[in-house]
Design an enzyme around this catalytic site. Structure first.
Site, mmCIF file in Angstrom:
data_model
loop_
_atom_site.group_PDB
_atom_site.id
_atom_site.type_symbol
_atom_site.label_atom_id
_atom_site.label_comp_id
_atom_site.label_asym_id
_atom_site.label_seq_id
_atom_site.Cartn_x
_atom_site.Cartn_y
_atom_site.Cartn_z
ATOM 1 N N HIS A 54 0.816 -1.226 0.000
ATOM 2 C CA HIS A 54 0.000 0.000 0.000
ATOM 3 C C HIS A 54 0.853 1.283 0.000
ATOM 4 C CE1 HIS A 54 -3.183 -2.783 1.046
ATOM 5 N NE2 HIS A 54 -2.527 -3.159 2.123
ATOM 6 N N SER A 77 1.492 -0.281 -5.422
ATOM 7 C CA SER A 77 0.611 -0.597 -4.305
ATOM 8 C C SER A 77 0.146 -2.047 -4.441
ATOM 9 C CB SER A 77 -0.586 0.352 -4.312
ATOM 10 O OG SER A 77 -1.144 0.388 -3.017
ATOM 11 N N SER A 82 -5.733 1.679 -2.319
ATOM 12 C CA SER A 82 -5.067 2.051 -1.062
ATOM 13 C C SER A 82 -4.026 3.159 -1.182
ATOM 14 C CB SER A 82 -4.418 0.810 -0.443
ATOM 15 O OG SER A 82 -3.420 0.292 -1.298
ATOM 16 N N ASP A 136 3.193 -7.607 -0.025
ATOM 17 C CA ASP A 136 2.088 -7.555 0.947
ATOM 18 C C ASP A 136 0.915 -8.293 0.291
ATOM 19 O OD1 ASP A 136 0.001 -6.962 2.657
ATOM 20 O OD2 ASP A 136 0.527 -4.845 2.884
ATOM 21 N N GLU A 202 4.617 -9.210 4.222
ATOM 22 C CA GLU A 202 4.005 -8.383 5.259
ATOM 23 C C GLU A 202 2.813 -9.027 5.968
ATOM 24 O OE1 GLU A 202 4.840 -5.420 6.350
ATOM 25 O OE2 GLU A 202 3.040 -4.376 7.021
ATOM 26 N N ASN A 227 5.066 -11.001 9.012
ATOM 27 C CA ASN A 227 3.795 -10.957 9.743
ATOM 28 C C ASN A 227 3.918 -11.572 11.125
ATOM 29 O OD1 ASN A 227 0.785 -10.493 9.751
ATOM 30 N ND2 ASN A 227 0.857 -12.682 10.185
ATOM 31 N N LYS A 232 4.818 -7.324 14.830
ATOM 32 C CA LYS A 232 3.953 -7.040 13.682
ATOM 33 C C LYS A 232 2.545 -7.513 14.007
ATOM 34 C CE LYS A 232 1.995 -6.954 9.523
ATOM 35 N NZ LYS A 232 0.626 -7.403 9.291
ATOM 36 N N ASP A 236 0.208 -4.386 14.661
ATOM 37 C CA ASP A 236 -0.427 -3.872 13.434
ATOM 38 C C ASP A 236 -1.816 -4.502 13.260
ATOM 39 O OD1 ASP A 236 -1.166 -4.384 10.611
ATOM 40 O OD2 ASP A 236 0.776 -3.599 9.999
ATOM 41 N N ASN A 237 -1.867 -5.841 13.231
ATOM 42 C CA ASN A 237 -3.133 -6.525 12.954
ATOM 43 C C ASN A 237 -4.157 -6.205 14.043
ATOM 44 O OD1 ASN A 237 -0.966 -7.630 11.546
ATOM 45 N ND2 ASN A 237 -1.909 -9.622 11.308
ATOM 46 N N CYS A 241 -5.799 -2.306 13.378
ATOM 47 C CA CYS A 241 -7.196 -2.441 12.922
ATOM 48 C C CYS A 241 -8.160 -1.851 13.938
ATOM 49 C CB CYS A 241 -7.517 -3.904 12.627
ATOM 50 S SG CYS A 241 -6.661 -4.492 11.135
ATOM 51 N N HIS A 347 -7.275 -9.322 3.626
ATOM 52 C CA HIS A 347 -6.427 -8.847 2.527
ATOM 53 C C HIS A 347 -7.099 -8.875 1.160
ATOM 54 C CE1 HIS A 347 -2.707 -7.551 0.748
ATOM 55 N NE2 HIS A 347 -2.990 -8.369 -0.242
ATOM 56 N N HIS A 398 -3.572 2.055 8.864
ATOM 57 C CA HIS A 398 -3.143 2.217 10.259
ATOM 58 C C HIS A 398 -2.292 3.472 10.414
ATOM 59 C CE1 HIS A 398 -4.477 -1.808 10.282
ATOM 60 N NE2 HIS A 398 -3.339 -2.448 10.353
ATOM 61 N N SER A 406 5.823 -2.522 12.215
ATOM 62 C CA SER A 406 5.803 -3.455 11.074
ATOM 63 C C SER A 406 6.977 -3.177 10.142
ATOM 64 C CB SER A 406 4.514 -3.272 10.262
ATOM 65 O OG SER A 406 3.406 -3.261 11.108
ATOM 66 N N GLN A 410 10.279 -5.072 8.542
ATOM 67 C CA GLN A 410 10.550 -5.207 7.098
ATOM 68 C C GLN A 410 11.992 -4.800 6.783
ATOM 69 O OE1 GLN A 410 9.232 -6.568 4.654
ATOM 70 N NE2 GLN A 410 7.015 -6.599 4.873
HETATM 71 P P1 NAD Z 1 -5.795 -14.814 11.770
HETATM 72 O O1 NAD Z 1 -5.484 -16.122 11.167
HETATM 73 O O2 NAD Z 1 -5.162 -14.420 13.057
HETATM 74 O O3 NAD Z 1 -7.374 -14.655 11.965
HETATM 75 C C1 NAD Z 1 -8.350 -15.100 11.074
HETATM 76 C C2 NAD Z 1 -9.430 -15.773 11.904
HETATM 77 O O4 NAD Z 1 -10.544 -16.070 11.059
HETATM 78 C C3 NAD Z 1 -8.966 -17.092 12.518
HETATM 79 O O5 NAD Z 1 -9.152 -17.080 13.929
HETATM 80 C C4 NAD Z 1 -9.826 -18.145 11.831
HETATM 81 O O6 NAD Z 1 -10.150 -19.222 12.703
HETATM 82 C C5 NAD Z 1 -11.058 -17.320 11.463
HETATM 83 N N1 NAD Z 1 -11.848 -17.886 10.354
HETATM 84 C C6 NAD Z 1 -11.422 -18.542 9.235
HETATM 85 N N2 NAD Z 1 -12.474 -18.920 8.480
HETATM 86 C C7 NAD Z 1 -13.593 -18.493 9.130
HETATM 87 C C8 NAD Z 1 -14.976 -18.587 8.851
HETATM 88 N N3 NAD Z 1 -15.428 -19.240 7.765
HETATM 89 N N4 NAD Z 1 -15.838 -18.004 9.715
HETATM 90 C C9 NAD Z 1 -15.393 -17.382 10.834
HETATM 91 N N5 NAD Z 1 -14.087 -17.277 11.165
HETATM 92 C C10 NAD Z 1 -13.191 -17.826 10.312
HETATM 93 O O7 NAD Z 1 -5.445 -13.725 10.653
HETATM 94 P P2 NAD Z 1 -5.274 -12.148 10.907
HETATM 95 O O8 NAD Z 1 -3.849 -11.851 11.172
HETATM 96 O O9 NAD Z 1 -6.317 -11.699 11.849
HETATM 97 O O10 NAD Z 1 -5.566 -11.597 9.428
HETATM 98 C C11 NAD Z 1 -6.841 -11.696 8.841
HETATM 99 C C12 NAD Z 1 -6.839 -11.068 7.450
HETATM 100 O O11 NAD Z 1 -6.574 -9.673 7.564
HETATM 101 C C13 NAD Z 1 -5.762 -11.597 6.523
HETATM 102 O O12 NAD Z 1 -6.250 -11.593 5.207
HETATM 103 C C14 NAD Z 1 -4.659 -10.582 6.654
HETATM 104 O O13 NAD Z 1 -3.783 -10.630 5.563
HETATM 105 C C15 NAD Z 1 -5.450 -9.319 6.763
HETATM 106 N N6 NAD Z 1 -4.841 -8.141 7.405
HETATM 107 C C16 NAD Z 1 -5.381 -6.942 7.049
HETATM 108 C C17 NAD Z 1 -4.889 -5.789 7.633
HETATM 109 C C18 NAD Z 1 -5.461 -4.463 7.228
HETATM 110 O O14 NAD Z 1 -4.879 -3.438 7.550
HETATM 111 N N7 NAD Z 1 -6.586 -4.427 6.542
HETATM 112 C C19 NAD Z 1 -3.869 -5.843 8.584
HETATM 113 C C20 NAD Z 1 -3.380 -7.090 8.954
HETATM 114 C C21 NAD Z 1 -3.885 -8.241 8.358
HETATM 115 N N1 ADE Z 2 -1.464 -1.610 6.225
HETATM 116 C C1 ADE Z 2 -2.349 -1.135 7.104
HETATM 117 N N2 ADE Z 2 -2.206 0.198 7.258
HETATM 118 C C2 ADE Z 2 -1.195 0.573 6.433
HETATM 119 C C3 ADE Z 2 -0.591 1.823 6.161
HETATM 120 N N3 ADE Z 2 -0.982 2.959 6.761
HETATM 121 N N4 ADE Z 2 0.411 1.840 5.264
HETATM 122 C C4 ADE Z 2 0.801 0.691 4.651
HETATM 123 N N5 ADE Z 2 0.274 -0.501 4.889
HETATM 124 C C5 ADE Z 2 -0.729 -0.570 5.768
#
Ligand code: NAD
Ligand code: ADE
Length: 480
Positions: A54, A77, A82, A136, A202, A227, A232, A236-237, A241, A347, A398, A406, A410
């Protein structure tokens, strides 16, 4: 659109980008300390690094850190929505990296940007590719693997990939691009694979892809799983979030959160952050899970754990966080209240059945990245960022402080891969996590900014619990 050895939306946004980058640097002490500590030795000198992550203000600080350490950088990206255009403009204008990214790319443009980021305009004896990548989600890794696979098949029996062989619209684009490079440079991907040192990945979903490739012996290079550094995924996660979910909900809809019913699908690291944010905002918050451990955790935090179908017709805000597919299905959405807000923070965009929703409804655009999909009976759902990760599509992801953790991981991963490129420490085809001592170092870089006073072990105490006085303080099995 502005173009040179870059492509960004509007280069005149560069001053604004630069001012925000300067503010972010102050909030990213991990990256600043890494430059202070390693900058003079230029540990990345000679390294060509391509990034697919991103293109935000925080990523701009990462790019400039890598450059200060000696890296030669190209960037795109990893999501069509993003990019922060002012961040991309500053990076392009100031020559920090050749950047190909803007907010609102088409999928075709997205893959062209990835191709540009991975292709140096000044080839050397090893070709036009990078030595290392920062990925990522794994799209850049996928492109290299698919490219090499196609070239090998072509060399063997003249087979050319057939974009019509797949229903997946994105994979069609990947195959079309590879057909093109087969004509212009039939050894492009093999040359990249030959020179390539490794990737640092990532996110959870990208790491999952890497372990699948390791398992099937198809991973072509070394990989560092960023990750699963504690600093991280447990920051971050989770806290990232927790901050960026409500930020995006408010920017997209301005809806009053207190008193609403929210459903968080998945209670992993991201789900925990999301559930706590909704609870703190005054929502009655439900959780779905498949894993009994995570379900028990949610329950003991006071979140009712339910099946989707139990609450689908009463919830106002639905967020999927699973990294899995088909979580919010069209029949769920058909059963929802009018104006229920449906979103994904995982993701990839396959957590919500968007194609089926498009087919079953009429779409009305409210504003960029906010649409209402109306069913034939007149009720509709509001979908954020067309089902793509909403915290970066509808807000700015974030904040800097958590991204500093994070991105320091990296940076250390890239330094490790480059430093050890001629040793046996990291083997091709294998995925590694950074050693705990580096994870602890990343955390320690961030304590001063928060005014933390860390207690030091006495010799006697260190001996009693069998840890070195300077760390690592926990065994690898510890779960935090
Ligand atoms: P994680 O594995 O810790 O959590 C995912 C959870 O979903 C697990 O506990 C799993 O049991 C559950 N799950 C799987 N299938 C399911 C279903 N059918 N119904 C209900 N629950 C179910 O993973 P995470 O680190 O929390 O990451 C989750 C996603 O978010 C990934 O795709 C990751 O890449 C992404 N992510 C996004 C951001 C962001 O900024 N948007 C940041 C970090 C991670
Ligand atoms: N993932 C989640 N937040 C982000 C940010 N601010 N920059 C890059 N990657 C990210």
């Amino acid at each position: 659109m502005a173009e040179g050895d870059y492509r960004v939306a509007d280069i005149s946004l560069a001053d604004f980008g630069r001012r925000e980058i300067e503010l972010a640097e102050y909030e990213m002490p991990g990256l600043m300390k890494t430059v202070e500590e390693f900058g003079k030795d230029k540990p990345l000198a000679g390294a060509r690094i391509a990034g697919s992550l991103h293109m935000t203000i925080q990523t701009a600080v990462l790019i400039e850190t890598l450059k200060k350490l000696g890296g030669d950088i190209r960037w795109c990206s990893c999501n069509i929505f993003s990019t922060q255009d002012h961040a991309a403009a500053a990076i392009a204008r100031d020559g920090s990296a050749a950047v190909f990214a803007w907010k609102g790319e088409t999928l075709e443009e997205y893959w062209e940007c990835t191709m540009n980021a991975i292709t140096w305009t000044t080839p050397d004896e090893g070709g036009d590719g990078p030595d290392m990548i920062i990925d990522d989600g794994g799209d850049m890794t996928l492109l290299i693997h698919e490219g090499k696979k196609a070239e090998d098949l072509f060399e063997k029996d003249g087979t050319v990939p057939d974009p019509a062989s797949t229903d997946n619209a994105e994979f069609k684009l990947v195959l079309t691009m590879i057909c093109r490079t087969l004509k212009t440079d039939p050894k492009k991907w093999n040359k990249i694979a030959d020179r390539f040192i490794g990737v640092s990945e990532e996110t959870t979903t990208g790491v999952h892809r890497l372990y699948q490739m390791q398992e099937s012996n198809s991973l072509l290079f070394r990989a560092i799983n960023v990750n699963d550094s504690v600093t991280k995924s447990k920051f971050d996660n989770l806290y990232g979030c927790k901050h960026s979910l409500p930020d995006a909900l408010c920017r997209a809809t301005d809806v009053m959160l207190a008193g609403k019913k929210a459903l968080i699908c998945g209670y992993g690291d991201v789900g925990k952050g999301c559930a706590f944010a909704m609870k703190a905002a005054g929502c009655i918050t439900y959780v779905t899970e498949i894993d009994p451990i995570c379900a028990l955790q949610a329950s003991m935090e006071g979140f009712p754990v339910v099946k989707f179908e139990t609450v689908q017709s009463v919830v106002d805000i639905i967020v999927t966080t699973t990294g899995n597919k088909d979580i919010i299905r069209v029949e769920h959405m058909a059963a929802m209240k009018n104006n229920a807000i449906v979103s994904n923070i995982g993701h990839f965009d396959n957590e919500i059945q968007m194609e089926q929703l498009e087919a079953a409804t009429t779409r009305f655009n409210i504003k960029p990245q906010v649409d209402k999909y109306v069913f034939p009976d007149g009720h509709g759902v509001i979908v954020l960022a067309e089902g793509r990760l909403m915290n970066l599509g509808c807000a700015t992801g974030h904040p800097s402080f958590v991204m500093s953790n994070s991105f320091t991981n990296q940076t250390l991963a890239q330094i490790e891969l480059w430093k050890e490129r001629k040793t046996e420490k990291y083997q091709k085809g294998q995925v590694y996590v950074l050693p705990k001592v580096l994870d602890e170092r990343v955390a320690s870089y961030h304590l001063g900014a928060l005014g933390v006073e860390l207690t030091e072990l006495t010799d006697d105490q260190a001996g009693y619990i069998s840890v070195p006085k300077v760390g690592p303080f926990k065994p690898d099995t510890y779960r935090y």
